[in-house]
Design an enzyme around this catalytic site. Structure first.
Site, PDB file in Angstrom:
ATOM      1  N   THR A 121       0.811  -1.212   0.000  1.00 37.48           N
ATOM      2  CA  THR A 121       0.000   0.000   0.000  1.00 37.48           C
ATOM      3  C   THR A 121       0.845   1.264   0.000  1.00 37.48           C
ATOM      4  O   THR A 121       0.459   2.283  -0.567  1.00 37.48           O
ATOM      5  CB  THR A 121      -0.954  -0.006   1.204  1.00 37.48           C
ATOM      6  OG1 THR A 121      -1.781  -1.173   1.131  1.00 37.48           O
ATOM      7  CG2 THR A 121      -1.850   1.217   1.222  1.00 37.48           C
ATOM      8  N   GLU A 123       7.423  -2.215  -3.893  1.00 41.23           N
ATOM      9  CA  GLU A 123       6.708  -3.121  -4.792  1.00 41.23           C
ATOM     10  C   GLU A 123       6.050  -2.355  -5.939  1.00 41.23           C
ATOM     11  O   GLU A 123       4.894  -1.963  -5.841  1.00 41.23           O
ATOM     12  CB  GLU A 123       5.674  -3.909  -3.986  1.00 41.23           C
ATOM     13  CG  GLU A 123       6.287  -4.691  -2.824  1.00 41.23           C
ATOM     14  CD  GLU A 123       5.267  -5.500  -2.029  1.00 41.23           C
ATOM     15  OE1 GLU A 123       4.204  -5.858  -2.596  1.00 41.23           O
ATOM     16  OE2 GLU A 123       5.517  -5.771  -0.859  1.00 41.23           O
ATOM     17  N   TYR A 124       6.775  -2.093  -7.067  1.00 41.38           N
ATOM     18  CA  TYR A 124       8.067  -2.685  -7.447  1.00 41.38           C
ATOM     19  C   TYR A 124       8.862  -1.645  -8.209  1.00 41.38           C
ATOM     20  O   TYR A 124       8.284  -0.851  -8.962  1.00 41.38           O
ATOM     21  CB  TYR A 124       7.861  -3.918  -8.332  1.00 41.38           C
ATOM     22  CG  TYR A 124       6.989  -4.963  -7.677  1.00 41.38           C
ATOM     23  CD1 TYR A 124       7.541  -5.887  -6.792  1.00 41.38           C
ATOM     24  CD2 TYR A 124       5.630  -5.011  -7.953  1.00 41.38           C
ATOM     25  CE1 TYR A 124       6.736  -6.854  -6.194  1.00 41.38           C
ATOM     26  CE2 TYR A 124       4.828  -5.968  -7.356  1.00 41.38           C
ATOM     27  CZ  TYR A 124       5.377  -6.882  -6.476  1.00 41.38           C
ATOM     28  OH  TYR A 124       4.587  -7.811  -5.872  1.00 41.38           O
ATOM     29  N   MET A 175      10.304 -12.441  -2.039  1.00 40.77           N
ATOM     30  CA  MET A 175       8.925 -12.745  -1.652  1.00 40.77           C
ATOM     31  C   MET A 175       8.363 -13.908  -2.479  1.00 40.77           C
ATOM     32  O   MET A 175       7.529 -13.735  -3.369  1.00 40.77           O
ATOM     33  CB  MET A 175       8.065 -11.491  -1.775  1.00 40.77           C
ATOM     34  CG  MET A 175       8.499 -10.397  -0.818  1.00 40.77           C
ATOM     35  SD  MET A 175       7.453  -8.916  -0.846  1.00 40.77           S
ATOM     36  CE  MET A 175       7.957  -8.178  -2.402  1.00 40.77           C
ATOM     37  N   TRP A 229       6.318 -14.225   6.379  1.00 42.75           N
ATOM     38  CA  TRP A 229       5.237 -13.260   6.588  1.00 42.75           C
ATOM     39  C   TRP A 229       4.057 -14.030   7.149  1.00 42.75           C
ATOM     40  O   TRP A 229       3.519 -14.883   6.462  1.00 42.75           O
ATOM     41  CB  TRP A 229       4.835 -12.586   5.277  1.00 42.75           C
ATOM     42  CG  TRP A 229       3.737 -11.597   5.506  1.00 42.75           C
ATOM     43  CD1 TRP A 229       2.402 -11.821   5.545  1.00 42.75           C
ATOM     44  CD2 TRP A 229       3.920 -10.200   5.766  1.00 42.75           C
ATOM     45  NE1 TRP A 229       1.722 -10.678   5.819  1.00 42.75           N
ATOM     46  CE2 TRP A 229       2.624  -9.663   5.954  1.00 42.75           C
ATOM     47  CE3 TRP A 229       5.031  -9.368   5.870  1.00 42.75           C
ATOM     48  CZ2 TRP A 229       2.426  -8.307   6.225  1.00 42.75           C
ATOM     49  CZ3 TRP A 229       4.815  -8.039   6.129  1.00 42.75           C
ATOM     50  CH2 TRP A 229       3.532  -7.508   6.306  1.00 42.75           C
TER      51      TRP A 229
END
Length: 624
Positions: A358, A398-399, A464, A604
């Site tokens: 976000t 990101e990203y 990730m 995560w």
């Protein structure tokens, strides 16, 4: 198509909901200190006098406030006057223990006949009721700053040079620094350990003794002038005493990194606190924690949720130490709880992570002036109030030069410039890391940025390797969200951990700087009729917090795994199909990470695990 984004949808989705939760919590009755209320030495009438504000109650339509004036100097104060400004719409309606008047939005409080004199060490408070939601700004005490500022007509001293450490032993360290300057002369220096004063000296050296072997400490220094004014604190130097079983585990030390994310919004609906890291046994099994997230705004690092981070009061039952917070302590919130956690685990390292799905939109602006961005991040992370809590910074963009929530066009070298500036500012004694895409497809996100060049300034990358597939493709096909390797029928080639790691290695990133990512949650569909991957669906499966996603601790009993594909477990129960990692699949992935020579693994995030931390245990034992 969302599946081509390799999205990090856990932070993406939960961060949206977290903001609302934080705002709702702030209107509850709480003694939340405003930013200018941080206790510090200030000067008035040649004495070190401070004025601090606390909102002691808030009932929505109004609030109760309290100012406290404290004399920390050596000279008696005969009277006091506190002035501040409120934004339009916020005002005082009644007051006690002071005469409060105003001129428009400027407010003035004067002592009464019986409470104006303050002997050294004494303090006095006055209170008032008010309406509106604004916070006081521009505070002045007897004409000077309320929180460590100037005596009228007398400039405060400059910041001393950042201390250097030498002669480090099991129990002591010698500190040296360059002198501060002042228009009327420097009288002495306060030496601060972890933000708390441990000594006042007249020279520019100090030897701190009585320390604990094998423990991390952080030191800063601030100068006092002849009027007892304190200037800004110096930069911080981190010290690790010898003995005690070794130094920081990590790449290059022979021990693997075992890192997990702790989210600031988890303290709301999830009621997952830093104490849970201790009671689950997880804090003793990881080497590093990433605290998520700080924001990136206007090209700078900023606070993400100040209430959760520094202001939230912890009860004794929720506190790591078992001691309740008090309204007037200088630091509360998760930062103080993490400080308590580090006291129990001296070799544990904590990084402050900025960005996330976000809040990644701010990195484009930051990339226009990397040095200014790095300066802002350093000043925030190394703020003396919590400098001892953090051992470095993590950025989660990101990203770079690719599309995520928005599309970035900063260029393939933008990340390299940003990480270089961060390393230059944070220096060799702090950790600097980054979370990055795992899109190993041809022409995918890894191909859009110079990760090898950027990695030269980093301790490691958090790759990730999860959220490859999910129910954003509502009709399927069903697929594991974190496949280790490819398999027959995979919906998108290159969307695997192995492909991502191979591409980063080929680009020139050392394997020892790559951490394998694990999700402590599952992704699922409903309306599925076949057990094996590749089935059609009618939409996302129901989840506790949002559709299509659920914590491992829930899925292990709600929908137990009954198959594996590409190194990841999957489960078919009723018409729901889920994929997630179990202790067994994590063990296999850790073995693969070791075979690949990776620097370790991360996950995560903590709150998705069981109360006894069985997934953390699988990561730790798999890397030992």
């Amino acid at each position: 198509m969302r599946s081509t984004d390799v999205p990090r949808s856990v932070p993406r989705q939960r961060l949206r909901h977290r903001t609302t939760a934080a705002l709702a919590t702030l209107v509850l009755p709480a003694a939340a200190l405003v930013g200018l209320a941080t206790p510090s030495h200030a000067a008035a009438e040649a004495s070190a006098v401070t004025a601090t504000f606390a909102k002691t109650q808030d009932w929505g339509s109004g609030f109760e406030g309290k100012w406290t004036i404290k004399n920390s100097g050596s000279t008696t104060v005969s009277s006091w006057t506190v002035e501040w400004d409120y934004p339009s719409g916020t005002k005082v309606t009644s007051a006690w223990d002071a005469t409060v008047t105003n001129s428009a939005d400027h407010w003035t409080a004067k002592n009464l006949s019986w409470n104006g004199t303050l002997a050294p060490g004494a303090s006095v408070s006055f209170g008032f009721n008010g309406t509106g939601s604004g916070a006081p700004t521009g505070c002045k005490l007897n004409g000077g700053s309320c929180d460590g500022g100037d005596v009228p007509g007398d400039t405060a001293p400059t910041a001393p040079g950042t201390p250097t450490a030498s002669g480090i032993t099991d129990t002591s360290v010698k500190l040296s620094w360059s002198a501060a300057t002042d228009d009327k002369g420097v009288k002495n220096y306060d030496v601060l350990r972890g933000g708390a004063k441990v000594a006042t000296v007249t020279g520019t050296t100090y030897t701190d003794t009585g320390l604990t072997a094998g423990t991390d400490y952080s030191y800063t220094v601030q100068a006092r002038d002849t009027a007892d004014q304190t200037g800004p604190v110096s930069g911080a130097v981190k010290v690790h005493t010898t003995g005690g079983g070794g130094t920081d585990p990590g790449p290059g030390t022979g021990d693997a990194v075992k890192m997990g994310y702790f989210t600031d919004w988890g303290v709301y609906g999830r009621q997952y606190y830093p104490k849970n890291l201790e009671t689950s046994g997880s804090a003793a099994k990881v080497t590093h924690i990433n605290y998520a997230f700080g924001n990136v705004q206007g090209g700078k690092c900023t606070m993400g949720d100040a209430y959760a981070d520094t202001d939230m009061a912890y009860t004794a039952a929720n506190s790591v130490s078992g001691v309740a917070d008090t309204w007037d302590q200088p630091l509360r919130g998760a930062f103080n709880q993490l400080r308590q956690l580090k006291a129990k685990h001296p070799n544990l390292k904590i990084l402050w992570s900025f960005g996330g799905w976000t809040w990644s939109g701010g990195f484009g602006e930051a990339a226009k002036n990397p040095a200014a961005f790095a300066e802002s991040c350093y000043n925030l992370v190394e703020d003396p109030r919590w400098a001892d809590v953090f051992d470095g910074i993590d950025i989660d963009w990101e990203y770079p030069n690719a599309c995520g929530l928005t599309c970035d066009t900063s260029g393939p070298d933008a990340l390299k410039k940003l990480t270089s500036a961060l390393r230059s500012k944070f220096g060799a004694n702090n950790l600097v890391t980054a979370a990055i895409t795992a899109d190993g497809s041809s022409g995918g996100k890894i191909d859009k940025a110079d990760y090898a060049g950027a990695g030269q300034s980093l301790d490691w990358y958090n790759v990730m390797t999860y959220d490859f597939f999910g129910a954003w493709e509502a009709k399927g096909p069903t697929a594991p969200h974190s496949p280790l390797t490819s398999y027959s029928g995979i919906p998108q080639q290159g969307f695997t951990s192995a492909d991502a790691i191979a591409k980063l290695k080929a680009q020139g990133v050392p394997a020892s700087k790559l951490l394998l990512g694990i999700g402590f949650y599952g992704r699922g569909w409903t309306g599925v009729t076949q057990k094996e991957p590749g089935g059609t669906a009618t939409g996302p499966a129901a989840g506790t917090y949002e559709q299509g996603i659920e914590d491992y601790k829930v899925l292990k009993t709600k929908c137990p795994s009954n198959g594996t594909v590409a190194g990841t477990a999957y489960a078919f129960c009723g018409s729901d199909w889920w994929s997630y990692d179990t202790p067994a699949t994590i063990g296999s992935k850790m073995a693969w990470a070791k075979q690949q020579g990776l620097g370790g693994a991360f996950f995560w995030e903590f709150s998705g695990d069981t109360a006894n931390g069985e997934l953390v245990s699988a990561v730790a034992s798999g890397l030992n």
